[in-house]
Write a protein that holds these residues in place. Sequence first.
Motif, PDB file in Angstrom:
ATOM      1  N   ALA A 109       0.821  -1.211   0.000  1.00 46.43           N
ATOM      2  CA  ALA A 109       0.000   0.000   0.000  1.00 46.43           C
ATOM      3  C   ALA A 109       0.850   1.255   0.000  1.00 46.43           C
ATOM      4  N   ILE A 110       2.039   1.204   0.627  1.00 47.40           N
ATOM      5  CA  ILE A 110       2.923   2.359   0.505  1.00 47.40           C
ATOM      6  C   ILE A 110       4.318   1.896   0.087  1.00 47.40           C
ATOM      7  N   TRP A 111       4.934   2.685  -0.788  1.00 50.64           N
ATOM      8  CA  TRP A 111       6.224   2.344  -1.386  1.00 50.64           C
ATOM      9  C   TRP A 111       7.277   3.364  -1.011  1.00 50.64           C
ATOM     10  N   ASP A 112       8.403   2.890  -0.551  1.00 47.80           N
ATOM     11  CA  ASP A 112       9.600   3.716  -0.532  1.00 47.80           C
ATOM     12  C   ASP A 112       9.384   5.069   0.154  1.00 47.80           C
ATOM     13  N   VAL A 113       8.701   5.013   1.302  1.00 41.65           N
ATOM     14  CA  VAL A 113       8.393   6.262   1.995  1.00 41.65           C
ATOM     15  C   VAL A 113       9.495   6.583   3.003  1.00 41.65           C
ATOM     16  N   SER A 114      10.034   7.791   2.918  1.00 41.75           N
ATOM     17  CA  SER A 114      10.993   8.278   3.908  1.00 41.75           C
ATOM     18  C   SER A 114      10.398   9.505   4.570  1.00 41.75           C
ATOM     19  N   LEU A 115      10.506   9.538   5.897  1.00 43.96           N
ATOM     20  CA  LEU A 115       9.812  10.595   6.636  1.00 43.96           C
ATOM     21  C   LEU A 115      10.498  10.757   7.997  1.00 43.96           C
ATOM     22  N   ASP A 116      10.638  11.993   8.462  1.00 42.64           N
ATOM     23  CA  ASP A 116      11.250  12.257   9.767  1.00 42.64           C
ATOM     24  C   ASP A 116      10.316  13.097  10.626  1.00 42.64           C
ATOM     25  N   VAL A 117      10.377  12.836  11.936  1.00 39.57           N
ATOM     26  CA  VAL A 117       9.744  13.748  12.882  1.00 39.57           C
ATOM     27  C   VAL A 117      10.761  14.000  13.986  1.00 39.57           C
ATOM     28  N   ASP A 118      11.074  15.274  14.230  1.00 39.81           N
ATOM     29  CA  ASP A 118      12.020  15.593  15.289  1.00 39.81           C
ATOM     30  C   ASP A 118      11.256  15.853  16.586  1.00 39.81           C
ATOM     31  N   ALA A 119      11.976  15.801  17.712  1.00 38.69           N
ATOM     32  CA  ALA A 119      11.343  16.053  19.009  1.00 38.69           C
ATOM     33  C   ALA A 119      10.688  17.430  18.996  1.00 38.69           C
ATOM     34  N   GLY A 120       9.463  17.504  19.529  1.00 41.28           N
ATOM     35  CA  GLY A 120       8.772  18.785  19.644  1.00 41.28           C
ATOM     36  C   GLY A 120       8.195  19.329  18.352  1.00 41.28           C
ATOM     37  N   GLU A 121       8.275  18.543  17.284  1.00 36.82           N
ATOM     38  CA  GLU A 121       7.794  19.003  15.983  1.00 36.82           C
ATOM     39  C   GLU A 121       6.352  18.556  15.730  1.00 36.82           C
ATOM     40  N   ILE A 122       5.613  19.328  14.932  1.00 40.83           N
ATOM     41  CA  ILE A 122       4.346  18.829  14.392  1.00 40.83           C
ATOM     42  C   ILE A 122       4.555  18.621  12.894  1.00 40.83           C
ATOM     43  N   VAL A 123       4.401  17.389  12.455  1.00 41.69           N
ATOM     44  CA  VAL A 123       4.585  17.068  11.044  1.00 41.69           C
ATOM     45  C   VAL A 123       3.264  16.538  10.507  1.00 41.69           C
ATOM     46  N   SER A 124       2.796  17.109   9.393  1.00 38.08           N
ATOM     47  CA  SER A 124       1.538  16.658   8.798  1.00 38.08           C
ATOM     48  C   SER A 124       1.803  15.861   7.532  1.00 38.08           C
ATOM     49  N   VAL A 125       0.974  14.855   7.330  1.00 37.91           N
ATOM     50  CA  VAL A 125       0.984  14.130   6.061  1.00 37.91           C
ATOM     51  C   VAL A 125      -0.386  14.353   5.442  1.00 37.91           C
ATOM     52  N   ILE A 126      -0.418  14.982   4.276  1.00 39.13           N
ATOM     53  CA  ILE A 126      -1.701  15.197   3.616  1.00 39.13           C
ATOM     54  C   ILE A 126      -1.763  14.341   2.361  1.00 39.13           C
ATOM     55  N   GLY A 127      -2.975  14.147   1.884  1.00 42.02           N
ATOM     56  CA  GLY A 127      -3.146  13.326   0.689  1.00 42.02           C
ATOM     57  C   GLY A 127      -4.586  12.930   0.551  1.00 42.02           C
TER      58      GLY A 127
END
Lengths: 235, 283
Positions: free
Chosen positions: A17-35
Amino acid sequence: MLLEARNLHVGYGDATAIWDVSLDVDAGEIVSVIGPNGAGKTTLINAMAGLLRCRKGELRFDGADMTCVRAYDYCGHGIALVPEGRRLFVKMSVEENLELGCYLAAARAHRQESLERVYGLFPVLRDKRRQLAGELSGGQQQMVAIGRALMARPRIVLFDEPSLGLAPTIVDDMFDIIMRVRQDGAAVLLVEQNVLKALDVADRAYVLEQGRIVSTGLPADLLKQPHIREAYLGV
Amino acid sequence: MPSATLLGQALISGVLAGGMYGLLALGLSLSWGLLRLVNLSHFALAFLAAYLTYELGTTYHVAPWWAAAMIVPVMFLIGIAQHWLFDKFKVNELASLLITFSFAVILEVAIQLYWTADYRRFETHYSTMSIKAGPFYIPVLELALCMVAGVLAWGTWLWLRKTYVGKALRAAAEDADIAAAYGVDHKKLAYLLSGMGAAYAAIAGTFIALIATLAPTQIWAWLGVVFAVVIIGRLGNPLGALLAGMLIGASESIAMAVFEPAWAPVVSFSVLIAILLWDPEWL
């Protein structure tokens, strides 16, 4: 980096269902994934929560390799999930749902303190703590789902479509709460269809389409891209 | 219409006999409600325990409570071993019904090979003792059974409500994945619960040895009525199982007093159907 995904492949049964996904979240960060719907956002977040096994690639949390960790050990590392559709234990009381959040010994030692914190954030839950979770309104159920995650004293909270099915005024409240969660020291990975809101609260964002990351950057920059404006904002 | 005394006595006897339904239903209700495994071999394990109690009592003159103290831990381990098989072969609800049915048949044959198909009766001096309360007689053994069943049902209910392990089991029964996301190792807890279910079967078995006449085919005698009790009491609810057992026991006994003994088997399923149709809020 707190959470690091490198070239992740995740699937159900025979299908990836998902291919080759690279993603980071650092401490204290808000990271959104949209789609869009069906892009694989829930698959991605369930893999981060340990509910789905990764086929290929690396998943690291605070330096530790998570690919061999069993599903029930993810929470102990500091990862808490607010799942899509809330998935409360509807035949159990509100307080029992919250207590499940602090099931593990380390979190359980702070049960009272965490309960006070959750009831401070959501005063209405204190009044309804003996009621069955299934009897609550949609917005209140979402509060329980977030409260349950906070009870685990997580270092990152994974939000899967927290605004889905909620009235617009309550949606605003939910995003305020997401900001509060970060203020209290946890990082946030947010998966959302409500693109404007999701980009508004985020420090950084990723765009996931058909199982692949197609774009990444600061929310303001993403909002300038013609493709994003056309596909998600209709302008 | 029978006299008030006769009806009262029927009610008392019925409630006490219903304690046995409740005690047998307890383990079945836990594994069905919380693990989604329908364990038909529960009845065979209870009868195995009953025969062991009988054997220890008649051949070695071991008192039934000492026999129970020996048999219960062994049954706990048998329950764990049985769950290991379910776990290894990823058995689902329907498959569990078929597999445990065959377990039960195998146990029935084993019991018949060792103890033969003859009726066995474990005679004790307290098997006929009773307390007189006004115009009514209360048999001591049945009273003891109900007290034990009451303590077990109440204790298990509290355990499921008040402890983290109990709450985790209830949560995992609703949504195992999300429970796991909060650290619940459902597999480990399932082993514990399966062991407990078999231990409860052993306790029921000890009382079966003292109260009933033993024959291998009797394994199936309680199947229908106890299934009705488990469903009326709501799956996974130990207090519900005991109260439903007493309700069915009392209904049967009063039906026998008012109509004829042949009516008794009709009662449990009539009550079941009535309650399923009525579906009261408080259940």
